[in-house]
Design an enzyme around this catalytic site. Structure first.
Site, PDB file in Angstrom:
ATOM      1  N   HIS A 142       0.812  -1.216   0.000  1.00  0.00           N
ATOM      2  CA  HIS A 142       0.000   0.000   0.000  1.00  0.00           C
ATOM      3  C   HIS A 142       0.847   1.269   0.000  1.00  0.00           C
ATOM      4  CE1 HIS A 142       0.346  -0.221   4.544  1.00  0.00           C
ATOM      5  NE2 HIS A 142       0.390   1.096   4.393  1.00  0.00           N
ATOM      6  N   ASP A 175       0.158  -7.608   1.382  1.00  0.00           N
ATOM      7  CA  ASP A 175       0.567  -6.215   1.583  1.00  0.00           C
ATOM      8  C   ASP A 175       2.088  -6.078   1.629  1.00  0.00           C
ATOM      9  OD1 ASP A 175       0.022  -3.508   1.759  1.00  0.00           O
ATOM     10  OD2 ASP A 175       0.032  -3.508   3.947  1.00  0.00           O
ATOM     11  N   SER A 256       4.653   2.568   7.902  1.00  0.00           N
ATOM     12  CA  SER A 256       4.332   1.395   7.091  1.00  0.00           C
ATOM     13  C   SER A 256       5.513   0.974   6.227  1.00  0.00           C
ATOM     14  CB  SER A 256       3.135   1.703   6.182  1.00  0.00           C
ATOM     15  OG  SER A 256       1.971   1.869   6.938  1.00  0.00           O
TER      16      SER A 256
END
Length: 416
Positions: A142, A175, A256
């Site tokens: 992402h 992911d 992230s």
């Protein structure tokens, strides 16, 4: 000849005292005379010399203090500053820290952690990543998905140098993504640990670029394991649902893709998601509330290796369709086809192990599964070819089956 031997009597007393008191003598009667001597054994009244001396000292001190204050008021600089005022020099010290300390681990890991700036014609974002073997950089899907169609990725290292990069491969279902810098990588690779060996309470360190602040270090512990968490990625049947490591180390937007490392500086997870409390203003992202989630590194290792080798990654499956409306104990296989998918894929792993439509899966490898999410993350945490033991209920009877994990059809490689 004069006789000097007669006794002395009152007639011989010198006339020291007048017969009448002096004029103005207050309180003295006609028989005025000096006060009689004190009776034998009576001490004379104490004198007050000590009191007077103490009073004199106090007066002298007060006078000296008043004089000094007056001198200060007359001679102080108008601004109230003191040109001659100084403080002591700082004590000698060292920035060296023990290798096993948080500071020591951070110093070893930081050179391998990068910040990613990603943009396309429509949007932009930032994230984190880390260097692995061969100069590749692991991050979240992402984070780089923005650059999927002709976008740009710029990598900034801890030493402030930067370079462009290209996506090698990305997997929305896990992911995870891998990128390759355009310029040779001089930063050291980070060692990958074993996420199966971590336990609740182990100390951990999260490193990344929260809110664009590169090189940020936070610390905490592993607060739970095997959390079914949606980490981002595509929607639908293949959204990124991970069997996450939970930590209380502060993780915020921008962390992230960064590493979660253990006390030895080994990567045990990739920071990917945070729990939030609703109510953030529109256009703003909520921050850490002490519940962060990382993809276990053993899963990351397999996905990254497949992305680098083939550009795609396989998603583990056992070939069943889940009954989404079931509310009982365990997870029930659908009783009829849904959306064109049969309850049990013919020839698939579950079919070969003897599971049938309507069966209820109760445990996987001895661990109860209470809902659909737990079953999905448990299966996806395994690699294709792994064998698991499944306890299930068929027509009211409990049975045990050994199932070999399969894989969904691999999508077409789409590196950018």
């Amino acid at each position: 000849m004069t006789d000097h031997t007669r006794p002395y009597d009152a007639s011989d007393r010198p006339n020291f005292y007048p017969a009448h008191p002096p004029q103005g003598a207050y309180g003295m009667g006609p028989d005025w005379a000096p006060p009689p001597p004190p009776p034998p054994g009576t001490a004379p009244a104490p004198r007050r010399v000590g009191l007077y001396a103490a009073l004199a000292v106090v007066i002298a001190l007060v006078s000296g203090g008043v004089a000094s204050w007056g001198t200060f008021l007359l001679t102080r600089p108008p601004s109230g500053t003191d040109p001659g005022y100084t403080l002591s020099a700082p004590p000698s010290g060292s920035t060296g820290r023990a290798p096993e300390s948080v500071a020591g681990v951070a110093a070893k890991v930081l050179p391998s952690v990068v910040s990613l700036e990603v943009k396309s014609s429509a949007e932009a974002g930032t994230g984190s990543g880390f260097v692995i073997k061969g100069g590749y950089i692991v991050t979240n899907n992402h984070v780089v998905a923005v650059a999927g169609d002709g976008g740009e990725i710029r990598i900034r290292y801890n030493d402030r140098s930067s370079t462009g990069a290209k996506v090698v491969g990305r997997d929305p279902n896990s992911d995870i993504a891998v990128v390759k810098p355009d310029a040779p990588v001089t930063a050291p690779e980070l060692p990958l640990g074993n996420s199966d060996s971590v336990v609740v309470g182990d100390p951990v360190i999260a490193i990344g670029s929260p809110l664009g602040l590169s090189g940020t270090v936070t610390t905490g512990i592993i607060s739970s394991l095997n959390r079914p968490v949606e980490a981002g990625g595509s929607t639908g049947s293949d959204y990124a649902l991970i069997n996450a490591i939970q930590t209380d180390a502060a993780i915020n937007p921008g962390n992230s893709g960064g590493p979660l490392v253990n006390a030895a500086g080994e990567v045990i997870g990739v920071n990917s998601a945070i729990a939030t409390v609703g109510g953030a203003p529109a256009g703003q992202q909520a921050g850490s509330i002490g519940l962060g989630f990382a993809i276990p590194v053993n899963h990351v290792r397999r996905i990254a290796q497949e992305l680098i080798s083939t550009g795609t990654a396989r998603t583990s499956r056992i070939g069943i369709t889940i009954d989404q409306g079931y509310q009982g104990t365990g997870v029930r296989i659908a009783t009829q086809a849904e959306g064109g998918a049969t309850p049990v894929t013919p020839g698939g792993p579950a079919d070969q192990a003897g599971l049938r439509a309507g069966d209820i899966i109760l445990e996987v490898d001895g661990h109860p599964v209470s809902d659909n999410r737990e079953l999905i993350v448990t299966i996806r945490s395994k690699a294709p070819g792994d064998r698991v033991t499944i306890k299930f209920q068929h027509d009211g009877q409990e049975k045990i089956a050994a199932v070999t994990i399969g894989a969904a059809p691999a999508p077409t490689a789409q590196p950018s």
